[in-house]
Design an enzyme around this catalytic site. Structure first.
Site, mmCIF file in Angstrom:
data_model
loop_
_atom_site.group_PDB
_atom_site.id
_atom_site.type_symbol
_atom_site.label_atom_id
_atom_site.label_comp_id
_atom_site.label_asym_id
_atom_site.label_seq_id
_atom_site.Cartn_x
_atom_site.Cartn_y
_atom_site.Cartn_z
ATOM 1 C CG ASP A 1 -0.228 -0.019 2.517
ATOM 2 O OD1 ASP A 1 1.032 -0.104 2.499
ATOM 3 O OD2 ASP A 1 -0.883 0.080 3.564
ATOM 4 C CG HIS B 1 21.466 13.937 -15.287
ATOM 5 N ND1 HIS B 1 20.396 13.759 -16.137
ATOM 6 C CD2 HIS B 1 21.677 15.267 -15.259
ATOM 7 C CE1 HIS B 1 19.990 14.932 -16.598
ATOM 8 N NE2 HIS B 1 20.759 15.875 -16.077
ATOM 9 C CG ASP C 1 22.116 20.520 -11.540
ATOM 10 O OD1 ASP C 1 21.060 21.081 -11.205
ATOM 11 O OD2 ASP C 1 22.391 20.248 -12.725
ATOM 12 C CG ASP D 1 18.011 23.288 -13.339
ATOM 13 O OD1 ASP D 1 18.907 22.875 -12.584
ATOM 14 O OD2 ASP D 1 17.871 22.895 -14.520
ATOM 15 C CG HIS E 1 25.739 19.637 -20.391
ATOM 16 N ND1 HIS E 1 25.348 20.958 -20.324
ATOM 17 C CD2 HIS E 1 26.744 19.504 -19.496
ATOM 18 C CE1 HIS E 1 26.077 21.581 -19.420
ATOM 19 N NE2 HIS E 1 26.949 20.739 -18.903
ATOM 20 C CG HIS F 1 16.739 22.958 -19.472
ATOM 21 N ND1 HIS F 1 15.853 23.223 -18.453
ATOM 22 C CD2 HIS F 1 17.896 22.606 -18.860
ATOM 23 C CE1 HIS F 1 16.453 23.013 -17.285
ATOM 24 N NE2 HIS F 1 17.704 22.658 -17.498
ATOM 25 C CG HIS G 1 15.015 19.039 -18.338
ATOM 26 N ND1 HIS G 1 15.744 17.932 -18.617
ATOM 27 C CD2 HIS G 1 15.837 19.832 -17.604
ATOM 28 C CE1 HIS G 1 16.961 18.037 -18.066
ATOM 29 N NE2 HIS G 1 17.023 19.177 -17.445
ATOM 30 C CD GLU H 1 21.727 23.311 -17.672
ATOM 31 O OE1 GLU H 1 22.346 22.446 -17.038
ATOM 32 O OE2 GLU H 1 20.486 23.317 -17.816
ATOM 33 C CE1 TYR I 1 30.131 18.863 -16.020
ATOM 34 C CE2 TYR I 1 30.062 19.596 -18.313
ATOM 35 C CZ TYR I 1 29.543 19.618 -17.030
ATOM 36 O OH TYR I 1 28.445 20.393 -16.747
ATOM 37 N NE ARG J 1 25.295 21.239 -14.577
ATOM 38 C CZ ARG J 1 25.667 20.004 -14.280
ATOM 39 N NH1 ARG J 1 26.684 19.434 -14.926
ATOM 40 N NH2 ARG J 1 25.048 19.320 -13.338
ATOM 41 C CD GLU K 1 21.113 24.556 -14.382
ATOM 42 O OE1 GLU K 1 21.651 23.681 -13.669
ATOM 43 O OE2 GLU K 1 20.143 24.340 -15.116
HETATM 44 N N1 GLY Z 1 19.258 20.134 -13.423
HETATM 45 C C1 GLY Z 1 19.588 19.055 -14.213
HETATM 46 C C2 GLY Z 1 19.516 19.329 -15.674
HETATM 47 O O1 GLY Z 1 19.212 20.412 -16.099
HETATM 48 O O2 GLY Z 1 19.723 18.410 -16.455
HETATM 49 MN MN MN Z 2 19.373 22.537 -15.909
#
Ligand code: GLY
Ligand code: MN
Length: 430
Positions: free
Chosen positions: A41, A246, A263, A274, A355, A359, A366, A384, A388, A397, A399
């Site tokens: 449950d 991630h 992050d 974010d 990356h 976004h 996202h 962002e 790396y 990073r 952001e």
């Molecule tokens: N905050 C994680 C990303 O933008 O992918």
């Molecule tokens: Mn982000």
């Protein structure tokens, strides 16, 4: 957990905007998210479907919204269905909305219990030519198990195959990419709470602290400030862990001499922040770390300056990648000659920056929105850039969240420390 009251005028305005984008004689159907069972449950924490929330503010499971703006019966222009509260359910799960409460939250006059759904649908479909279904569209995010929207879409098409079916997702995407003032205020609050968590972290981090302890400090600040919690799984990545984009195990000790990439963003009234900041675990950057950090900061400043009406995510990203190539050369990662003879299919910058730069941000971290759409005032996006370098056990990073305005933008995170001197200064005052 604190419940934030959002003025119902926001939801009324959102429904009106959607009504204007539907063809005539249309019915739009939106279902709430499923509850996801974990075992027995026990359920994963419930989060409402962002489109349904956007249009009516209802956070309860098993809710359905029908919009038929030009139906001859005005009481059926907007119909909301909720679960019928029952004693047993409420004994276990607590209070469920009454019809009156659901009216007060959504501003919808016709609120009914779900057992009336079929009868209302029958009345609506008599006058409907186009049925707008709210289905997931990005192939990689289509759930393996069909969600409520998908399941009920299949049922409906079997029962009423002669109606015309339309896609609601593109309309919702276009509405949601432009934030109203009320939404920007909620995102700002999510950013403020995120700032408070970062200031707390700056006072706490020192060699030996576990990544999950840092996560716990952030969670504590989020929840005590009225956020529901994290808008996404926080990434608390020290040393080489920051090279996994991630990474969210958050399970290692932060070592003296390493950098710590965080992050993280709060979710306030279902709106996300974010943020990423990178700090030295021991409070001071080595000369090399400072050079790497300032290279990312230069690109960050450049990218922010390009976030203005007329640009787009894709164009911005291309400019940022070109900038990074120059920074990479200054940092000695490759030479100008290497760059001149690089394989265009596998550009050199991608070894250190793999990356996207930006976004959309909103009800989802996202958020919906196309990478080619021109930036317009009222859009909120992330900026962002990062670097790396596994060979140096380093990932950096930076952001922040950017509101596009008529003449440029506003950094909604401008009060979250960013410069080397500020970060070092805050950390030395522990
Ligand atoms: N905050 C994680 C990303 O933008 O992918
Ligand atoms: Mn982000």
């Amino acid at each position: 957990m604190k419940t934030v009251t959002i003025p119902l005028a926001l939801f009324e305005k959102n429904r009106l905007r959607l009504a204007h984008s539907l063809k005539s004689h249309s019915l739009a159907i939106l279902h709430s998210n499923d509850e996801m069972n974990r075992s027995g449950d026990q359920y994963y924490p419930y989060r409402q479907d962002s489109d349904l929330f956007y249009l009516c503010g209802i956070e309860q499971e098993k809710s359905i919204l029908l919009l038929a703006p030009d139906h001859p019966d005005e009481t059926l222009h907007e119909v909301l269905f909720i679960r019928k509260p029952d004693r047993k359910l409420e004994t276990w799960e607590g209070h469920k909305y009454t019809l009156e409460e659901a009216r007060a939250i959504s501003g919808i006059r016709t609120v009914k219990y779900e057992n009336e759904f079929d009868a209302v649908m029958a009345a609506l479909l008599m006058y409907t030519e186009n049925v707008y279904l709210n289905l997931p569209e990005l192939p990689k995010f289509i759930p393996e198990l069909p969600n409520r929207n998908l399941r009920l879409a299949h049922e409906l098409k079997l029962k009423f195959p002669a109606h015309k079916y339309e896609r609601l997702a593109p309309l919702m995407r276009d509405l949601r990419t432009l934030k109203s003032d009320e939404e920007v205020a909620l995102i700002r609050e999510a950013c403020h709470i995120t700032r408070d968590a970062f200031l707390r972290v700056l006072k706490t981090v020192k060699p030996g602290i576990m990544e999950y302890e840092v996560e716990a400090e952030i969670t504590y600040e989020f929840v005590r400030k009225g956020a529901r919690g994290h808008a996404y799984q926080p990434i608390i990545a020290s040393g080489i862990n920051a090279c996994a984009l991630h990474y969210n195990a958050n399970s290692k000790a932060c070592a003296d001499g390493d950098l710590l990439l965080m992050d993280f963003g709060s979710e306030y009234a279902n709106y996300a922040a974010d943020c990423t900041r990178t700090i030295p675990v021991n409070g001071s950057f080595s000369p090399r770390q400072r050079d790497l950090y300032n290279a990312v900061l230069n690109v960050f400043r450049f990218a922010c300056s390009q976030m203005k009406p007329g640009n787009s995510i894709n164009k911005l990203h291309a400019e940022v990648c070109r900038r990074f190539s120059q920074e990479h050369i200054k940092l000695g990662l490759y030479t100008a000659e290497d760059l001149a003879s690089q394989d265009k299919e596998n550009p050199l910058y991608q070894q250190y920056y793999m990356h996207g730069t930006s976004h959309f941000l909103g009800l989802d971290v996202h958020d919906v929105g196309s990478k080619d759409v021109e930036f317009r005032p009222g859009m909120v996006l992330t900026c962002e850039p990062g670097i790396y370098i596994p060979a140096e056990k380093t990932g950096i990073r930076i952001e922040s969240n950017i509101l596009i305005t008529h003449d440029g933008n506003v950094d909604l995170m401008k009060d979250i420390p960013l410069e080397v001197a500020d970060i070092v200064g805050y950390m030395s005052n522990q």
